[in-house]
Design a protein around this motif. Structure first.
Motif, PDB file in Angstrom:
ATOM      1  N   VAL A 111       0.822  -1.129  -0.128  1.00 17.92           N
ATOM      2  CA  VAL A 111       0.083  -0.019   0.033  1.00 17.92           C
ATOM      3  C   VAL A 111       0.863   1.298   0.004  1.00 17.92           C
ATOM      4  N   HIS A 112       0.899   2.047  -1.152  1.00 22.16           N
ATOM      5  CA  HIS A 112       1.790   3.167  -1.142  1.00 22.16           C
ATOM      6  C   HIS A 112       1.497   4.159   0.051  1.00 22.16           C
ATOM      7  N   ALA A 113       2.291   5.021   0.557  1.00 21.47           N
ATOM      8  CA  ALA A 113       2.134   5.944   1.529  1.00 21.47           C
ATOM      9  C   ALA A 113       1.139   6.861   1.070  1.00 21.47           C
ATOM     10  N   THR A 114       0.842   7.231  -0.158  1.00 23.84           N
ATOM     11  CA  THR A 114      -0.059   8.257  -0.237  1.00 23.84           C
ATOM     12  C   THR A 114      -1.283   7.798  -0.594  1.00 23.84           C
ATOM     13  N   ALA A 115      -1.480   6.380  -0.334  1.00 24.37           N
ATOM     14  CA  ALA A 115      -2.949   5.810  -0.575  1.00 24.37           C
ATOM     15  C   ALA A 115      -3.747   5.892   0.795  1.00 24.37           C
ATOM     16  N   SER A 116      -4.999   6.086   0.865  1.00 27.39           N
ATOM     17  CA  SER A 116      -5.634   6.129   2.068  1.00 27.39           C
ATOM     18  C   SER A 116      -6.740   4.929   2.254  1.00 27.39           C
ATOM     19  N   LEU A 117      -6.754   4.539   3.400  1.00 27.12           N
ATOM     20  CA  LEU A 117      -7.604   3.201   3.606  1.00 27.12           C
ATOM     21  C   LEU A 117      -8.467   3.774   4.562  1.00 27.12           C
ATOM     22  N   GLY A 118      -9.934   3.363   4.362  1.00 25.99           N
ATOM     23  CA  GLY A 118     -10.798   3.747   5.506  1.00 25.99           C
ATOM     24  C   GLY A 118     -11.017   2.719   6.669  1.00 25.99           C
ATOM     25  N   GLU A 119     -11.573   3.215   7.790  1.00 26.91           N
ATOM     26  CA  GLU A 119     -11.730   2.201   8.865  1.00 26.91           C
ATOM     27  C   GLU A 119     -12.271   0.961   8.528  1.00 26.91           C
ATOM     28  N   GLY A 120     -11.853  -0.229   9.029  1.00 30.90           N
ATOM     29  CA  GLY A 120     -12.584  -1.501   8.941  1.00 30.90           C
ATOM     30  C   GLY A 120     -12.219  -1.859   7.564  1.00 30.90           C
ATOM     31  N   THR A 121     -11.492  -1.529   6.693  1.00 36.32           N
ATOM     32  CA  THR A 121     -10.793  -2.116   5.405  1.00 36.32           C
ATOM     33  C   THR A 121      -9.813  -3.121   5.580  1.00 36.32           C
ATOM     34  N   VAL A 122      -9.984  -3.972   4.910  1.00 37.51           N
ATOM     35  CA  VAL A 122      -8.873  -5.255   4.700  1.00 37.51           C
ATOM     36  C   VAL A 122      -8.215  -5.378   3.537  1.00 37.51           C
TER      37      VAL A 122
END
Ligand SMILES: CC(=O)SCCNC(=O)CCNC(=O)[C@H](O)C(C)(C)COP(=O)(O)OP(=O)(O)OC[C@H]1O[C@@H](n2cnc3c(N)ncnc32)[C@H](O)[C@@H]1OP(=O)(O)O
Length: 226
Positions: A111-122
């Motif tokens: 996962v690149h550092a500039t990507a964002s992942l929301g809560e609860g995501t796998v």
């Protein structure tokens, strides 16, 4: 969430999921495996099927029904909705007030550092999430899925194993993309749409539509809002 964060967590597999396709909680198994590989402690699995209570899932104890989640509140426990069905995750998240959601990333996902992942995501093993990607809440980026630069993925989406999203693809909330499907750059998959396994999407797919084939064609509409 940074890798190696060592929270406790409770993972859950609902009976509704079992009933909805008889797939036996396979997604829950992979979620538990991912948490363990990420160095986390899985303190409990909650499952509405009484036959599973007292058993274990990859060494994690199945302690009781989903409603038991309240027992774990305010105990430094974070949760993941380990259920493949998008509508079921959405419904349960709305019922589980006060929960602190974990975000799971397998140590062999990128996962690149500039990507964002929301809560609860796998994000499961072998998956790749490239720069500037925005991933919403409670999304599944399944095994070896590729999400190229600048994609935007809505809440409740499931990108099944081997999905390939080219750059700047937009996936509306609740969409399901079947195993191995490919979407060419800049296309949009509508809210709560379904793309069949192996499809090649070369045109936008409207909201609430089921499409499959090469190239993917819309085959029918899907039931709308719950
Ligand atoms: C780790 C994991 O396991 S993640 C989970 C991954 N799961 C998946 O990828 C499942 C994806 N699901 C599919 O592809 C399904 O087949 C769906 C959603 C497209 C099914 O759509 P339905 O409309 O219910 O299709 P149904 O099964 O009734 O089949 C209708 C026709 O479409 C065909 N068809 C079904 N799926 C596909 C597909 N993906 N590509 C091409 N043709 C298909 C069938 O062969 C059938 O053809 P026929 O009428 O000539 O016999």
């Amino acid at each position: 969430m940074p890798r190696g964060t060592p929270p406790c967590r409770s993972l859950r597999v609902a009976r509704e999921y079992e009933a909805s396709g008889g797939r036996g909680g396979g997604h829950g198994k992979v979620a538990v495996a991912t948490a363990l590989e990420a160095g986390m402690e899985v303190v409990a699995v909650l499952d509405d099927a009484p036959t599973k209570w007292g058993s274990s899932l990859l060494g994690a104890p199945v302690l009781g029904p989903v409603s038991a989640f309240e027992r774990f509140l305010q105990k430094d426990v974070r949760f993941v909705l380990a259920i493949g069905e998008n509508r079921v995750r959405q419904k349960l998240a709305s019922l589980m007030a006060g929960v602190d959601w974990a975000t799971l990333v397998h140590p062999r996902a990128y996962v690149h550092a500039t990507a964002s992942l929301g809560e609860g995501t796998v994000v499961f093993a072998g998956a790749i999430v490239q720069p500037m990607v925005q991933v919403g809440r409670h999304v599944i980026v399944n095994t070896s899925a590729v999400v190229e630069h600048d994609c935007r993925i809505g809440d409740w989406v499931h990108l099944a194993s081997g999905t390939r999203l080219a750059g700047s693809v937009e996936v509306g909330e609740g969409a399901f993309v079947g195993a191995g499907a490919v979407v060419i750059p800049g296309k949009r998959l509508g809210r709560w749409s379904i793309v069949g396994a192996g499809a090649v999407v070369v045109r936008d797919i409207p909201d609430f539509s089921l499409a499959y084939g090469v190239p993917a064609e819309v085959r029918r509409k899907i039931q709308g809002e719950p």
